[in-house]
Scaffold this motif. Structure first.
Motif, mmCIF file in Angstrom:
data_model
loop_
_atom_site.group_PDB
_atom_site.id
_atom_site.type_symbol
_atom_site.label_atom_id
_atom_site.label_comp_id
_atom_site.label_asym_id
_atom_site.label_seq_id
_atom_site.Cartn_x
_atom_site.Cartn_y
_atom_site.Cartn_z
ATOM 1 N N ARG A 20 -26.418 5.576 26.305
ATOM 2 C CA ARG A 20 -25.809 6.616 25.485
ATOM 3 C C ARG A 20 -25.630 7.873 26.331
ATOM 4 O O ARG A 20 -26.543 8.282 27.047
ATOM 5 N N HIS A 31 -22.387 13.649 20.871
ATOM 6 C CA HIS A 31 -22.493 12.239 21.264
ATOM 7 C C HIS A 31 -21.197 11.875 21.966
ATOM 8 O O HIS A 31 -20.108 12.037 21.417
ATOM 9 N N THR A 34 -21.350 5.224 23.813
ATOM 10 C CA THR A 34 -22.299 4.287 24.399
ATOM 11 C C THR A 34 -21.540 3.395 25.372
ATOM 12 O O THR A 34 -20.368 3.067 25.158
#
Length: 75
Positions: A20, A31, A34
């Motif tokens: 990640r 974020h 991934t």
């Protein structure tokens, strides 16, 4: 963000074994996705970090101790 077990700032391994990428900016975690490898995650981190003017990861395994002393390796 300190460098963790992945060897890269902003990259950690998930329970599924993927990596990640995330970055904290203005107190909020972003974020970044991934990825299958830590290197791919580090490159995603670098792209966003560059946009924000933050320190980048060195994603080359061929960094000498001399480079580290000269400050060229960023962790």
């Amino acid at each position: 963000m300190p460098v963790g077990e992945s060897g890269f700032r902003g990259v950690d391994q998930t329970e599924s074994g993927r990596y990640r990428a995330r970055l904290k900016h203005d107190g909020v975690w972003e974020h970044l996705g991934t990825f299958d490898t830590a290197e791919e995650a580090a490159l995603a981190y670098n792209k966003r970090a560059a946009e924000l003017g933050k320190s980048l990861n060195v994603v080359s395994p061929e960094v000498s101790a001399e480079d580290e002393e000269d400050g060229e390796k960023v962790n």
